[in-house]
Design an enzyme around this catalytic site. Sequence first.
Site, mmCIF file in Angstrom:
data_model
loop_
_atom_site.group_PDB
_atom_site.id
_atom_site.type_symbol
_atom_site.label_atom_id
_atom_site.label_comp_id
_atom_site.label_asym_id
_atom_site.label_seq_id
_atom_site.Cartn_x
_atom_site.Cartn_y
_atom_site.Cartn_z
ATOM 1 N N LYS A 197 56.803 22.322 4.926
ATOM 2 C CA LYS A 197 55.834 21.235 4.737
ATOM 3 C C LYS A 197 56.526 19.889 4.599
ATOM 4 O O LYS A 197 56.154 18.921 5.234
ATOM 5 C CB LYS A 197 55.006 21.449 3.451
ATOM 6 C CG LYS A 197 54.219 22.724 3.402
ATOM 7 C CD LYS A 197 53.437 22.846 2.091
ATOM 8 C CE LYS A 197 54.306 22.891 0.842
ATOM 9 N NZ LYS A 197 55.172 24.085 0.742
ATOM 10 N N ARG B 204 47.124 22.278 -4.465
ATOM 11 C CA ARG B 204 47.691 23.620 -4.557
ATOM 12 C C ARG B 204 46.744 24.581 -5.253
ATOM 13 O O ARG B 204 47.072 25.753 -5.397
ATOM 14 C CB ARG B 204 48.983 23.566 -5.367
ATOM 15 C CG ARG B 204 50.257 23.553 -4.517
ATOM 16 C CD ARG B 204 51.451 23.563 -5.483
ATOM 17 N NE ARG B 204 52.663 24.016 -4.884
ATOM 18 C CZ ARG B 204 53.602 23.226 -4.365
ATOM 19 N NH1 ARG B 204 53.435 21.932 -4.305
ATOM 20 N NH2 ARG B 204 54.705 23.753 -3.898
ATOM 21 N N ARG C 86 68.293 26.084 1.407
ATOM 22 C CA ARG C 86 67.827 24.695 1.247
ATOM 23 C C ARG C 86 68.773 23.946 0.310
ATOM 24 O O ARG C 86 69.209 24.453 -0.713
ATOM 25 C CB ARG C 86 66.411 24.673 0.660
ATOM 26 C CG ARG C 86 65.967 23.258 0.273
ATOM 27 C CD ARG C 86 64.476 23.090 0.293
ATOM 28 N NE ARG C 86 63.792 23.775 -0.782
ATOM 29 C CZ ARG C 86 62.454 23.730 -0.955
ATOM 30 N NH1 ARG C 86 61.696 23.048 -0.106
ATOM 31 N NH2 ARG C 86 61.908 24.386 -1.941
ATOM 32 N N ARG D 12 68.323 23.542 -5.541
ATOM 33 C CA ARG D 12 67.387 23.299 -6.644
ATOM 34 C C ARG D 12 67.327 24.517 -7.554
ATOM 35 O O ARG D 12 67.356 25.642 -7.068
ATOM 36 C CB ARG D 12 65.984 23.029 -6.077
ATOM 37 C CG ARG D 12 65.716 21.585 -5.779
ATOM 38 C CD ARG D 12 64.505 21.364 -4.901
ATOM 39 N NE ARG D 12 63.306 22.100 -5.309
ATOM 40 C CZ ARG D 12 62.142 22.046 -4.642
ATOM 41 N NH1 ARG D 12 62.043 21.307 -3.543
ATOM 42 N NH2 ARG D 12 61.102 22.736 -5.059
ATOM 43 N N ARG E 289 57.257 31.948 -7.310
ATOM 44 C CA ARG E 289 56.520 30.877 -6.627
ATOM 45 C C ARG E 289 55.690 31.428 -5.485
ATOM 46 O O ARG E 289 54.589 30.948 -5.222
ATOM 47 C CB ARG E 289 57.492 29.803 -6.130
ATOM 48 C CG ARG E 289 58.068 28.991 -7.294
ATOM 49 C CD ARG E 289 59.293 28.213 -6.892
ATOM 50 N NE ARG E 289 58.986 27.167 -5.952
ATOM 51 C CZ ARG E 289 59.887 26.594 -5.160
ATOM 52 N NH1 ARG E 289 61.147 26.984 -5.207
ATOM 53 N NH2 ARG E 289 59.526 25.648 -4.340
HETATM 54 P P1 ADP Z 1 58.099 23.279 -2.273
HETATM 55 O O1 ADP Z 1 58.484 22.080 -1.441
HETATM 56 O O2 ADP Z 1 59.136 24.309 -2.241
HETATM 57 O O3 ADP Z 1 56.751 23.813 -1.913
HETATM 58 P P2 ADP Z 1 57.506 21.361 -4.292
HETATM 59 O O4 ADP Z 1 58.612 20.395 -4.345
HETATM 60 O O5 ADP Z 1 56.277 20.980 -3.540
HETATM 61 O O6 ADP Z 1 58.044 22.753 -3.759
HETATM 62 O O7 ADP Z 1 57.053 21.762 -5.756
HETATM 63 C C1 ADP Z 1 57.988 22.155 -6.721
HETATM 64 C C2 ADP Z 1 57.244 22.516 -8.001
HETATM 65 O O8 ADP Z 1 56.533 21.368 -8.498
HETATM 66 C C3 ADP Z 1 56.174 23.586 -7.853
HETATM 67 O O9 ADP Z 1 56.705 24.901 -7.917
HETATM 68 C C4 ADP Z 1 55.268 23.263 -9.043
HETATM 69 O O10 ADP Z 1 55.840 23.709 -10.264
HETATM 70 C C5 ADP Z 1 55.293 21.741 -9.070
HETATM 71 N N1 ADP Z 1 54.191 21.186 -8.257
HETATM 72 C C6 ADP Z 1 54.310 20.452 -7.121
HETATM 73 N N2 ADP Z 1 53.096 20.111 -6.645
HETATM 74 C C7 ADP Z 1 52.187 20.646 -7.505
HETATM 75 C C8 ADP Z 1 50.754 20.682 -7.545
HETATM 76 N N3 ADP Z 1 49.999 20.093 -6.596
HETATM 77 N N4 ADP Z 1 50.179 21.328 -8.581
HETATM 78 C C9 ADP Z 1 50.901 21.908 -9.547
HETATM 79 N N5 ADP Z 1 52.232 21.948 -9.551
HETATM 80 C C10 ADP Z 1 52.892 21.317 -8.539
HETATM 81 P P1 ADP Z 2 58.520 23.072 1.869
HETATM 82 O O1 ADP Z 2 58.349 21.591 1.696
HETATM 83 O O2 ADP Z 2 57.343 23.730 2.536
HETATM 84 O O3 ADP Z 2 58.900 23.759 0.608
HETATM 85 P P2 ADP Z 2 60.970 22.377 3.331
HETATM 86 O O4 ADP Z 2 60.494 21.398 4.345
HETATM 87 O O5 ADP Z 2 61.724 21.867 2.179
HETATM 88 O O6 ADP Z 2 59.732 23.312 2.866
HETATM 89 O O7 ADP Z 2 61.826 23.491 4.088
HETATM 90 C C1 ADP Z 2 62.432 24.576 3.375
HETATM 91 C C2 ADP Z 2 63.832 24.824 3.930
HETATM 92 O O8 ADP Z 2 63.751 25.347 5.265
HETATM 93 C C3 ADP Z 2 64.697 23.557 4.044
HETATM 94 O O9 ADP Z 2 66.033 23.912 3.809
HETATM 95 C C4 ADP Z 2 64.490 23.093 5.496
HETATM 96 O O10 ADP Z 2 65.615 22.372 5.987
HETATM 97 C C5 ADP Z 2 64.330 24.432 6.225
HETATM 98 N N1 ADP Z 2 63.381 24.384 7.349
HETATM 99 C C6 ADP Z 2 62.259 23.621 7.459
HETATM 100 N N2 ADP Z 2 61.616 23.878 8.630
HETATM 101 C C7 ADP Z 2 62.353 24.828 9.272
HETATM 102 C C8 ADP Z 2 62.218 25.514 10.529
HETATM 103 N N3 ADP Z 2 61.184 25.290 11.357
HETATM 104 N N4 ADP Z 2 63.172 26.436 10.840
HETATM 105 C C9 ADP Z 2 64.210 26.680 10.001
HETATM 106 N N5 ADP Z 2 64.389 26.067 8.811
HETATM 107 C C10 ADP Z 2 63.478 25.149 8.440
#
Ligand code: ADP
Ligand code: ADP
Length: 214
Positions: A13, A88, A127, A160, A171
Amino acid sequence: MKIIMLGAPGAGKGTQAKMIAEKYGVPHVSTGDIFRSNIKGGTELGKLAKSYMDQGQLVPDDVTIQMLLDRISQDDCAKGYILDGFPRTIPQAESLTKALDDRREMIDYAIDVDVPDEAIVNRMSGRRACVGCGATYHIVYNAPKTENICDVCGEKLILRDDDKPETVQKRLSVYHEQTQPLIDYYNNEGILVSVDGTKDLKDVFADIVAMLEA
Ligand code: ADP
Ligand code: ADP
Ligand code: ZN
């Protein structure tokens, strides 16, 4: 242009949201990034958020909703935004719908970046996040030019805390329980589109752009 990015943690995302935001000149609004910058700044909100994030749990709806609604009422969001990581939960989605209704606005698309759980753990363990600017890399699929150094700002890259495998499992189960129902929610609103997130990240982006410009 107002877009919501849906998908499991690690689906891509953030990666796609950044590229869409750059291409169309609207802000990338990530609730995770806002929480992490509060943690870094040592604010009360940061302390509260950290206690949930470290457990792989969601931060409570009331604080998260308020924070997001404040963010999208800032001037730079007037022409649109890409929401990454919000909503979420169903109550978050309903609050957003209501706030937009009150302003006679609506979301254009909710884009579900679809990646099966098996692929997620691998994505997460590779990541790396920049401690300076929050830019995201992957050690194999999106490697920085110099190992462990951010291309954008030169600071160091870390794994992270919440990307360690134990927390990733938690998660993912939170995602299936609380966030996946949003796919039906936005399907019912008629704005859901799905992309195959297992493709190479450039191909996923091309699919999204083709959909937006169709
Ligand atoms: P990822 O990119 O791996 O999906 P995020 O950076 O979006 O993770 O989120 C990291 C953490 O921040 C989540 O596991 C949650 O604890 C918190 N968080 C982020 N967005 C929300 C939301 N909309 N509602 C509740 N918690 C959130
Ligand atoms: P989210 O925001 O949904 O948690 P990220 O954009 O941070 O996800 O992506 C999670 C991990 O996967 C990062 O290390 C990113 O560089 C990698 N990644 C993202 N898109 C792809 C893809 N299409 N193929 C392989 N790796 C990816
Ligand atoms: Zn950086």
